[in-house]
Design a protein around this motif. Structure first.
Motif, PDB file in Angstrom:
ATOM      1  N   ILE A 147     -16.924 121.706  70.556  1.00 35.04           N
ATOM      2  CA  ILE A 147     -17.102 122.407  71.833  1.00 35.04           C
ATOM      3  C   ILE A 147     -17.312 123.894  71.554  1.00 35.04           C
ATOM      4  N   ASP A 148     -18.403 124.465  72.085  1.00 34.17           N
ATOM      5  CA  ASP A 148     -18.697 125.861  71.766  1.00 34.17           C
ATOM      6  C   ASP A 148     -17.842 126.814  72.602  1.00 34.17           C
ATOM      7  N   ALA A 149     -18.047 128.110  72.369  1.00 37.01           N
ATOM      8  CA  ALA A 149     -17.198 129.126  72.979  1.00 37.01           C
ATOM      9  C   ALA A 149     -17.317 129.183  74.490  1.00 37.01           C
ATOM     10  N   LYS A 150     -18.368 128.561  75.049  1.00 36.98           N
ATOM     11  CA  LYS A 150     -18.546 128.527  76.500  1.00 36.98           C
ATOM     12  C   LYS A 150     -18.001 127.238  77.123  1.00 36.98           C
ATOM     13  N   GLY A 151     -17.424 126.377  76.280  1.00 36.59           N
ATOM     14  CA  GLY A 151     -16.856 125.132  76.786  1.00 36.59           C
ATOM     15  C   GLY A 151     -17.843 124.000  76.916  1.00 36.59           C
ATOM     16  N   VAL A 152     -18.980 124.089  76.200  1.00 41.02           N
ATOM     17  CA  VAL A 152     -20.014 123.055  76.249  1.00 41.02           C
ATOM     18  C   VAL A 152     -19.920 122.186  74.988  1.00 41.02           C
ATOM     19  N   VAL A 153     -19.975 120.873  75.154  1.00 41.62           N
ATOM     20  CA  VAL A 153     -19.940 119.955  74.019  1.00 41.62           C
ATOM     21  C   VAL A 153     -21.262 120.045  73.262  1.00 41.62           C
ATOM     22  N   VAL A 154     -21.182 120.370  71.959  1.00 47.93           N
ATOM     23  CA  VAL A 154     -22.400 120.501  71.156  1.00 47.93           C
ATOM     24  C   VAL A 154     -22.547 119.374  70.135  1.00 47.93           C
ATOM     25  N   ALA A 155     -21.484 118.639  69.875  1.00 51.70           N
ATOM     26  CA  ALA A 155     -21.572 117.528  68.929  1.00 51.70           C
ATOM     27  C   ALA A 155     -20.374 116.609  69.101  1.00 51.70           C
ATOM     28  N   ILE A 156     -20.562 115.331  68.763  1.00 49.54           N
ATOM     29  CA  ILE A 156     -19.494 114.339  68.681  1.00 49.54           C
ATOM     30  C   ILE A 156     -19.744 113.576  67.389  1.00 49.54           C
ATOM     31  N   THR A 157     -18.800 113.631  66.445  1.00 47.87           N
ATOM     32  CA  THR A 157     -19.091 113.145  65.105  1.00 47.87           C
ATOM     33  C   THR A 157     -17.958 112.306  64.511  1.00 47.87           C
ATOM     34  N   GLU A 158     -18.279 111.707  63.369  1.00 46.62           N
ATOM     35  CA  GLU A 158     -17.285 111.102  62.483  1.00 46.62           C
ATOM     36  C   GLU A 158     -16.755 112.185  61.542  1.00 46.62           C
ATOM     37  N   GLU A 159     -15.857 111.807  60.632  1.00 49.91           N
ATOM     38  CA  GLU A 159     -15.218 112.806  59.770  1.00 49.91           C
ATOM     39  C   GLU A 159     -16.155 113.400  58.727  1.00 49.91           C
ATOM     40  N   LYS A 160     -17.176 112.642  58.288  1.00 47.74           N
ATOM     41  CA  LYS A 160     -18.022 113.134  57.190  1.00 47.74           C
ATOM     42  C   LYS A 160     -18.842 114.356  57.592  1.00 47.74           C
ATOM     43  N   GLN A 161     -19.057 114.585  58.893  1.00 46.48           N
ATOM     44  CA  GLN A 161     -19.820 115.758  59.335  1.00 46.48           C
ATOM     45  C   GLN A 161     -18.954 117.017  59.434  1.00 46.48           C
ATOM     46  N   LEU A 162     -17.625 116.867  59.362  1.00 46.72           N
ATOM     47  CA  LEU A 162     -16.736 118.012  59.546  1.00 46.72           C
ATOM     48  C   LEU A 162     -16.615 118.769  58.220  1.00 46.72           C
ATOM     49  N   THR A 163     -17.601 119.642  57.971  1.00 46.57           N
ATOM     50  CA  THR A 163     -17.634 120.448  56.756  1.00 46.57           C
ATOM     51  C   THR A 163     -17.698 121.917  57.144  1.00 46.57           C
ATOM     52  N   GLU A 164     -17.350 122.792  56.180  1.00 43.66           N
ATOM     53  CA  GLU A 164     -17.394 124.230  56.448  1.00 43.66           C
ATOM     54  C   GLU A 164     -18.824 124.676  56.747  1.00 43.66           C
ATOM     55  N   LYS A 165     -19.800 124.137  56.032  1.00 45.59           N
ATOM     56  CA  LYS A 165     -21.196 124.500  56.265  1.00 45.59           C
ATOM     57  C   LYS A 165     -21.620 124.161  57.688  1.00 45.59           C
ATOM     58  N   ASN A 166     -21.297 122.943  58.136  1.00 42.58           N
ATOM     59  CA  ASN A 166     -21.674 122.540  59.494  1.00 42.58           C
ATOM     60  C   ASN A 166     -20.927 123.346  60.548  1.00 42.58           C
ATOM     61  N   LEU A 167     -19.646 123.644  60.280  1.00 39.89           N
ATOM     62  CA  LEU A 167     -18.864 124.422  61.228  1.00 39.89           C
ATOM     63  C   LEU A 167     -19.431 125.833  61.392  1.00 39.89           C
ATOM     64  N   ARG A 168     -19.773 126.461  60.282  1.00 38.14           N
ATOM     65  CA  ARG A 168     -20.312 127.826  60.356  1.00 38.14           C
ATOM     66  C   ARG A 168     -21.642 127.843  61.108  1.00 38.14           C
ATOM     67  N   ALA A 169     -22.454 126.814  60.880  1.00 39.88           N
ATOM     68  CA  ALA A 169     -23.726 126.724  61.605  1.00 39.88           C
ATOM     69  C   ALA A 169     -23.485 126.549  63.097  1.00 39.88           C
ATOM     70  N   ALA A 170     -22.525 125.680  63.451  1.00 43.76           N
ATOM     71  CA  ALA A 170     -22.243 125.427  64.861  1.00 43.76           C
ATOM     72  C   ALA A 170     -21.693 126.669  65.548  1.00 43.76           C
ATOM     73  N   ILE A 171     -20.781 127.375  64.882  1.00 43.83           N
ATOM     74  CA  ILE A 171     -20.169 128.566  65.475  1.00 43.83           C
ATOM     75  C   ILE A 171     -21.197 129.678  65.671  1.00 43.83           C
ATOM     76  N   SER A 172     -22.173 129.762  64.749  1.00 42.40           N
ATOM     77  CA  SER A 172     -23.201 130.792  64.863  1.00 42.40           C
ATOM     78  C   SER A 172     -24.313 130.412  65.837  1.00 42.40           C
ATOM     79  N   GLY A 173     -24.248 129.204  66.393  1.00 41.06           N
ATOM     80  CA  GLY A 173     -25.221 128.780  67.384  1.00 41.06           C
ATOM     81  C   GLY A 173     -26.499 128.208  66.817  1.00 41.06           C
ATOM     82  N   LYS A 174     -26.524 127.909  65.521  1.00 44.12           N
ATOM     83  CA  LYS A 174     -27.717 127.342  64.909  1.00 44.12           C
ATOM     84  C   LYS A 174     -27.880 125.872  65.332  1.00 44.12           C
TER      85      LYS A 174
END
Length: 439
Positions: A147-174
């Protein structure tokens, strides 16, 4: 006084819990705003420098949120905790990782305490939750909602997608290049007959009654056996499972259970009977003609014949296979006594069975309670059958405080009772599947 369940009753509870029941419609989807719901049962969360035990979801706006739906019985969920703690520390205040469980704080607390002994972590959490679980229905755990900083769901995933690289991309809005977790949900009520009045789907795949069906997309996988009832009879159900699980159900008479280590697939079709795939790949394998649904309801007068009827159904519906239980000498994990001194005998009093992943308390009950639970649950992944050759049949008192899913740790605790698990050949019951002679 704790209630003691028979093995089959315990097995029903254990296998039934993995499938989330009655979880409703599709809930909040990717791209939708999370409503400003009130979340209670909050532990260890600070907002604006103050500890809170509840919050409105809008109070999280301004920070990226990962909702981690988990449960104490879910081993992959427990294994993810140290990594999530590391991600939380690496990201700092821009991120909130929030574990969420439907279980009560009293159930969760002792498991978290034991996990802390293995590796320290500092994550908040939500217990006894219904609000968030209703917003984000799911079947498989772990389940992650981004869920992004505005409260919008941006992804729903399994555990294998929860990586630092993916998190940083999501937080930066990529743009996120991740496979979405698809949890198609069809409501199922285990108190009703499968496929009756839309329960578990419309029954379009049914090919035999009492009842055989192919894989049904969206139907929660599981296995249920009710206890024999003099008024209601008995019901046996497997839903969206491999052929080996149908066999487990049919041949679990005489209080026995066949783990993978006790099954021998000597058929040319063995690759269609079981698989090591997981997640969505596993669903795909089931859908490719390998998933089974089966239900049998017998009246009170036939409760003693339920397993015989299922075994006859297996023979009738799958004549190309010969299935039998064979007593065989094979390499096993054998519980033995290391001395003749009796350090097990109970002091009497009330009977207690309390077994979890990190502790076992038995008082005035048979040793088989521990052996069965280890084989069915905590050591089920071992390649060896587990059997008891202690010859000890009297009630026991045992207190173990260790990781029950690690044989080495378990043996260190068992040593004080002059008990050990050793690897050696033993005579055990194996469930053997062969092709019939005329095939």
């Amino acid at each position: 006084m704790k209630r003691i369940f028979g093995f089959l009753a315990l097995l029903c509870l254990f296998l039934g819990v993995g499938a989330q029941e009655n979880i409703g419609d599709r809930g909040i989807m990717i791209g939708q705003q999370v409503p400003d719901v009130l979340v209670k049962g909050v532990i260890g969360l600070k907002l604006d420098g103050r500890a809170v035990n509840s919050f409105r979801f809008s109070e999280l706006h301004g920070r990226f949120v990962i909702l981690d739906f988990w449960a104490t019985w879910c081993a992959p969920c427990r294994a993810m905790v140290p990594m999530m703690d590391s991600l939380q520390r690496a990201m700092g205040d821009v991120l909130i990782i929030l574990p969420v469980t439907y279980q009560s704080a009293s159930v969760v607390a002792p498991v978290l305490a034991e996990m802390q002994k293995v590796k320290n972590f500092a994550l908040p959490g939500v217990t006894n939750d219904k609000v968030l679980n209703d917003l984000f229905p799911h079947r498989y755990l772990p389940h992650y909602v981004w869920i992004d900083a505005k409260g919008v769901v941006v992804a729903i995933t399994e555990e294998k997608q929860l990586t630092e690289k993916n998190l940083r991309a999501a937080i930066s809005g990529k743009p996120l290049q991740m496979e979405a977790k698809r949890d198609l949900v069809i409501p199922y009520d285990k108190e009703k007959l499968l496929f009756t009045a839309g329960n578990g789907g419309n029954g379009s795949a049914v090919s035999y009654h009492a009842t055989l069906s192919a894989y049904v997309p969206g139907l929660a996988p599981g296995m249920d056996m009710t206890l024999p009832d003099s008024m209601k009879g008995q019901r046996f159900t497997v839903r969206n499972v491999p052929f080996t699980w149908l066999l487990r159900m049919a041949y679990s008479d005489h209080n026995r259970w066949f783990t993978d280590a006790r099954i021998r697939l000597l058929s040319a079709d063995s690759g269609r009977m079981t698989t090591q795939l997981a997640g969505q790949a596993y669903d795909g394998w089931l859908a490719d003609g390998n998933g089974k649904c089966y239900e049998l309801l017998v009246p009170p007068g036939l409760v003693r014949s339920g397993f015989d009827i299922m075994q006859e159904d297996v023979k009738r519906l799958y004549p190309r296979y010969h299935v039998a239980v064979e007593r065989t000498e094979t390499m096993s994990l054998v519980l033995v006594r290391t001395s003749a001194e009796d350090k097990l005998h109970t002091t009497g009093g009330e009977s207690v069975v309390d077994i979890g992943p990190y502790a076992c308390e038995l008082h005035n009950v048979k040793l088989s309670h521990l052996v069965k639970r280890l084989e069915v649950q905590y050591l089920q992944g071992l390649p060896l059958p587990i059997t008891d050759e202690t010859g000890y049949t009297d009630p026991v008192d045992i207190s173990l405080h260790t990781q029950l899913y690690k044989v080495e740790d378990l043996n260190r605790e068992l040593k004080k009772y002059d008990l050990q698990f050793v690897r050696r050949k033993a005579m055990v019951d194996l469930l053997v599947v062969r092709d019939t002679a005329h095939q």
